[in-house]
Each structure stands twice: as C-alpha cells, then as structure tokens.
Design an enzyme around this catalytic site. Structure first.
Site, PDB file in Angstrom:
ATOM      1  N   LYS A  78       0.946  -1.192  -0.172  1.00 38.82           N
ATOM      2  CA  LYS A  78      -0.037   0.187  -0.123  1.00 38.82           C
ATOM      3  C   LYS A  78       1.003   1.342  -0.019  1.00 38.82           C
ATOM      4  O   LYS A  78       0.554   2.286  -0.751  1.00 38.82           O
ATOM      5  CB  LYS A  78      -0.957  -0.121   1.408  1.00 38.82           C
ATOM      6  CG  LYS A  78      -1.689   1.207   1.524  1.00 38.82           C
ATOM      7  CD  LYS A  78      -2.597   1.181   2.622  1.00 38.82           C
ATOM      8  CE  LYS A  78      -1.747   1.799   3.877  1.00 38.82           C
ATOM      9  NZ  LYS A  78      -1.971   3.388   4.165  1.00 38.82           N
ATOM     10  N   ASN A  79       1.916   1.339   0.709  1.00 39.79           N
ATOM     11  CA  ASN A  79       2.566   2.615   1.196  1.00 39.79           C
ATOM     12  C   ASN A  79       3.534   2.681  -0.134  1.00 39.79           C
ATOM     13  O   ASN A  79       4.508   3.659  -0.155  1.00 39.79           O
ATOM     14  CB  ASN A  79       3.489   2.398   2.571  1.00 39.79           C
ATOM     15  CG  ASN A  79       2.786   2.466   3.659  1.00 39.79           C
ATOM     16  OD1 ASN A  79       1.393   3.136   3.387  1.00 39.79           O
ATOM     17  ND2 ASN A  79       3.036   2.143   4.685  1.00 39.79           N
ATOM     18  N   CYS A 105      -5.275   8.045   9.747  1.00 39.14           N
ATOM     19  CA  CYS A 105      -5.536   7.325  10.940  1.00 39.14           C
ATOM     20  C   CYS A 105      -4.947   8.364  12.116  1.00 39.14           C
ATOM     21  O   CYS A 105      -4.219   9.048  11.841  1.00 39.14           O
ATOM     22  CB  CYS A 105      -4.253   6.392  10.803  1.00 39.14           C
ATOM     23  SG  CYS A 105      -4.909   4.793  10.174  1.00 39.14           S
ATOM     24  N   ARG A 139       1.251  14.379  12.548  1.00 38.24           N
ATOM     25  CA  ARG A 139       2.166  14.163  11.205  1.00 38.24           C
ATOM     26  C   ARG A 139       2.246  15.314  10.406  1.00 38.24           C
ATOM     27  O   ARG A 139       1.663  15.215   9.379  1.00 38.24           O
ATOM     28  CB  ARG A 139       1.768  12.760  10.646  1.00 38.24           C
ATOM     29  CG  ARG A 139       1.725  11.571  11.573  1.00 38.24           C
ATOM     30  CD  ARG A 139       1.579  10.461  10.728  1.00 38.24           C
ATOM     31  NE  ARG A 139       0.122   9.905  10.454  1.00 38.24           N
ATOM     32  CZ  ARG A 139      -0.215   9.070   9.610  1.00 38.24           C
ATOM     33  NH1 ARG A 139       0.794   8.144   9.270  1.00 38.24           N
ATOM     34  NH2 ARG A 139      -1.327   8.779   9.226  1.00 38.24           N
ATOM     35  N   ASP A 170       4.748   0.492  12.127  1.00 35.71           N
ATOM     36  CA  ASP A 170       3.739  -0.196  11.639  1.00 35.71           C
ATOM     37  C   ASP A 170       3.308  -1.719  12.086  1.00 35.71           C
ATOM     38  O   ASP A 170       2.493  -2.335  11.903  1.00 35.71           O
ATOM     39  CB  ASP A 170       3.631  -0.091  10.149  1.00 35.71           C
ATOM     40  CG  ASP A 170       3.123   1.334   9.454  1.00 35.71           C
ATOM     41  OD1 ASP A 170       2.623   2.071  10.471  1.00 35.71           O
ATOM     42  OD2 ASP A 170       2.982   1.283   8.412  1.00 35.71           O
ATOM     43  N   ARG A 224      -8.556  -0.596   4.720  1.00 37.70           N
ATOM     44  CA  ARG A 224      -7.573   0.832   4.161  1.00 37.70           C
ATOM     45  C   ARG A 224      -6.365  -0.060   3.604  1.00 37.70           C
ATOM     46  O   ARG A 224      -5.621   0.459   2.816  1.00 37.70           O
ATOM     47  CB  ARG A 224      -7.616   1.766   4.824  1.00 37.70           C
ATOM     48  CG  ARG A 224      -8.928   2.658   5.245  1.00 37.70           C
ATOM     49  CD  ARG A 224      -8.530   3.778   6.266  1.00 37.70           C
ATOM     50  NE  ARG A 224      -7.270   4.398   5.549  1.00 37.70           N
ATOM     51  CZ  ARG A 224      -6.377   4.850   6.444  1.00 37.70           C
ATOM     52  NH1 ARG A 224      -6.308   4.707   7.579  1.00 37.70           N
ATOM     53  NH2 ARG A 224      -5.004   5.336   5.935  1.00 37.70           N
TER      54      ARG A 224
END
Length: 421
Positions: free
Chosen positions: A22-23, A117, A122, A306, A398
């Site tokens: 995903k990232n 999230c 951030r 994560d 997600r």
C-alpha cells in the site's frame, strides 16, 4: 458498519501470498501525474486507500482503468484541475503526495490538509519548506495548501528528521525542477526506492534512493512506464505474527526478505522459528514457547512502527515481561485498552508499554481505532478463548487486501458481518 466475528484457538496452517505494498502503490499512483502518456502498474493491492487515490486522480482529470484485478492503467493526459478536495483527502493522508507532482508539472496546486489514521501529529511542514526552497510560493487558506511557482529550481533540502512522505513529495517535484536537487536526511524505506525506480523508468535521473542522501537531476519531461509494485512488508510481518500467536505453521510467499529483516530478528528473539527459503519465501513455525522481547520502533532499517501494535499483541502471551517503545508517533497505543479488554496485562509508561504475558487471551467486544491497531486486535482474537467481535473494521480494508479471506484459507474461523458501530 461491518465487523468481524472471530473464534480463536485454531493454529493457522497453509500458504499465504503477500499483496503489493500500500505504502508504495499510493505515491507511485501519484507519480503518474508527471507522465506524458499512460502508465501501467502491476501488483496494485485492492484496498480502500487505493480506491481513494484513484478518485483523487480522476478528480484531477486523469483516466484510470483496470487491466486485470491488480493492474491499473493511469492516463494523465486529461488532467485539467489541480485541486485535491477535502472530502477525499480527509480520509487518507497520502493524498498530499499529489502536491509535488502537480506543482512540478503544472506549476500550481490546491490541496486540502490531510487526514488518515488518528495516531498522532504528522505535520507536512517539511514538505512545504522543501518546496518553498525550490521556488514554490506556499499559502495556507481555509484548510488548504495553495502552491504556485514560475518554475521549480533545484536546491539542497535538509530534513530535520526522516520523513517518508516528505522525501517522496520532494523527490517527485525535483524530477522536473531546473538543475540539481540534493535531499539530505532522506527516509530510507523500501517504498522510497520503489518510487525512484518507477520515476527513473519514466526518464528521471535519481541516484541514492534508499540512502540518507538522494540526488536528482531535473529533466524537462517524463514519459510512460510499466512497473510492478514491491510486496507489502507490513502484511508479511502481520502474517508472521499470526503464525506465532496461533502456534501455527505458515508458508509466506512473495515477501521481500531483505525488507523485513528487523521483524524476522525480533520474532526469532521471541523463539519463533523463521526459515528463509530463497529471497521471497518464509516458513514460520510458532510451536515454541514465546519469550519476552524488548522492541523500539525506528525508521528503516530499524523495527517499523507499523508492526508495533502486532508485536504488542504477540508479547501479550509471551512468558515474561516485554517492553515495547514507540519512538515514531506519540499516540500509537490506542490498541492497549482494547487488548486489556481481552485479558492482556499491559501498563503504559510514556512512550513505553510493559507487557506481562498471560497464558491466553479472552474473547471480547473491541473497537478498532486505526489500521495497525485493527490488525493487532485480529491477531489477538485468533489466539483468544471464545469469540471476539471487532467493530469498525473499515480501517483494515484501508491497508490489508482480503485479510478475512486469506485467514479463512489458513483455517481461521472469521466472519464478516454488517451492523454495529
């Protein structure tokens, strides 16, 4: 709203294939804005965040289509709008990554401040400072970033601390800036190198991606590219923990072993048997008694933030006291009270959680608060005695492709139901 019902106590067995990261997929989809022609991306995971990013690109005017289930084609030639609106950006922080490509190619952008999230502050100040140093005029107005330029110019950008999104945004913007850009203090995550790989295929001149210093020589235009997304190292780590927490035996295929060495090391330190079969396959045997562990999250190649919540769940059933320290985000222990509802013995002390192991967790009704916290609750439920109801599982959709279907194929008793909060 959907929820999971999970009956625990079943050792997981079998083979699971890791999806695309995903990232990595999200910034690479954004990079298509820079291209002059269609870009084709393979191994794109079927996730809610990916769907949101596609909507952002379509809002700009790009045409997005699917070739196969995990192959997406982006045609950026129709882009005529340079705004990412609040309704889309509020749900996903990565939407800010259209800022760099838009201002580089079209010299203007209007981007809503991001959401995502709720795991702490951030800020995007390093993104904006870097773009300003390259000649962008930045304003903040009514919750939006307004950026414009007469033409970006190469500059020396020094990050105060590594920022993945900041590195990606500046790197994309620099590909079409005039002259040389040097990023110092750059993030080293594998997803940075993956983005650089696809940009170089498009004609960019990037050296050093994956290292602390990245050098980009600007070019006037970028062409199309075909690229395969790297596997998701966090999904791989999550399934490794799933094998250990259920005393199972899983073959994990399609992972990049070199991307998850810190996870492998910590799990082996807990007594989990992890055998590497080549560069892309792992066999994880969780039959041994679990030992306590000390974990501190750190930027890559350190232990990933994560994976902190998932490791905390595993430490809940280790024989002894573990220490889990979160150094990246200041509000990433929201899974702790939920795990305690399941019988875990946890004590928060600032940025550290002390975990006193119990024999087994207990089924309960719990609430997911963010993506990785949701994964930790699923893992805990797989161990727990009785049935666990996990609410607000939209967080999982997600970031994990078909996690319930994958777990079912491994023997888990997991059911997705509609209803609940």
């Amino acid at each position: 709203m959907n929820k999971f019902l999970i009956q625990g106590g079943i050792p997981l067995k079998g083979e699971v294939k890791i999806s695309g990261a995903k990232n990595s997929a999200l910034p690479i989809l954004c990079s298509s804005i820079l291209a002059e022609d269609k870009c084709r991306y393979l191994n794109i995971p079927n996730l809610k965040d990916v769907s949101t990013m596609i909507k952002v690109l379509e809002t700009l005017g790009a045409k997005v289509s699917k070739d196969h289930d995990n192959t997406i084609i982006v045609d950026p030639s129709g882009i005529a709008l340079y705004e990412a609106p609040y309704d889309l950006v509020k749900t996903m922080r990565a939407s800010i990554l259209v800022l760099g490509p838009l201002i580089a190619k079209y010299k203007k952008a209007r981007i809503s401040l991001p959401g995502g999230c709720a795991i702490g502050v951030r800020p995007i100040d390093q993104h904006l400072k870097g773009l300003a140093k390259m000649g962008a005029h930045i304003e903040m107005s009514h919750g939006y970033v307004l950026a414009s330029t007469k033409g970006l110019k190469g500059a020396r950008i020094v990050f105060d601390k590594p920022t993945v999104g900041g590195t990606e945004n500046i790197m994309m913007a620099a590909t079409m800036a005039e002259g040389k850009t040097i990023i110092e203090g750059a993030a080293k995550e594998p997803e940075i190198a993956d983005l650089a790989d696809v940009l170089n295929k498009m004609g960019a001149k990037i050296k050093g991606a994956g290292e602390a210093t990245i050098i980009i020589e600007g070019v006037k235009k970028l062409s199309k590219a075909t690229h395969t997304i790297i596997p998701d190292r966090i999904e791989a780590g999550t399934f490794m923990v799933a094998s250990a927490i259920t005393k199972g035996n899983l073959t994990i295929k399609g992972a990049r072993v070199d991307h998850i060495l810190s996870i492998i090391e910590k799990l082996r330190g807990m007594g989990v048997v992890v055998n590497e079969i080549g560069k892309k396959t792992l066999i994880v045997d969780g039959n041994n008694e679990l030992k306590p562990i000390d974990v501190e999250t750190a930027p890559f190649p350190g232990f990933p933030t994560d994976m902190q919540a998932q490791t905390t769940a595993l430490a809940c059933i280790a024989d002894g006291v573990s220490s889990i320290t979160e150094n990246i985000f200041e509000n990433r222990f929201m899974h702790v009270p939920e795990l305690m509802r399941m019988g875990a013995n946890l004590e928060e002390k600032g940025r550290t959680v002390l975990v006193r192991g119990v024999n087994r967790l207990q089924g309960a009704t719990v609430m997911a608060t963010d993506l990785r916290a949701s994964a930790s609750l699923v893992l805990a439920a797989l161990n727990a005695k009785g049935t666990t109801e996990i609410r607000r599982i939209y967080h999982l959709d997600r970031g994990y492709e078909n996690i319930d279907k994958k777990l079912l194929s491994l023997g888990a008793r997991i059911e997705r139901e509609s209803g609940g909060l």
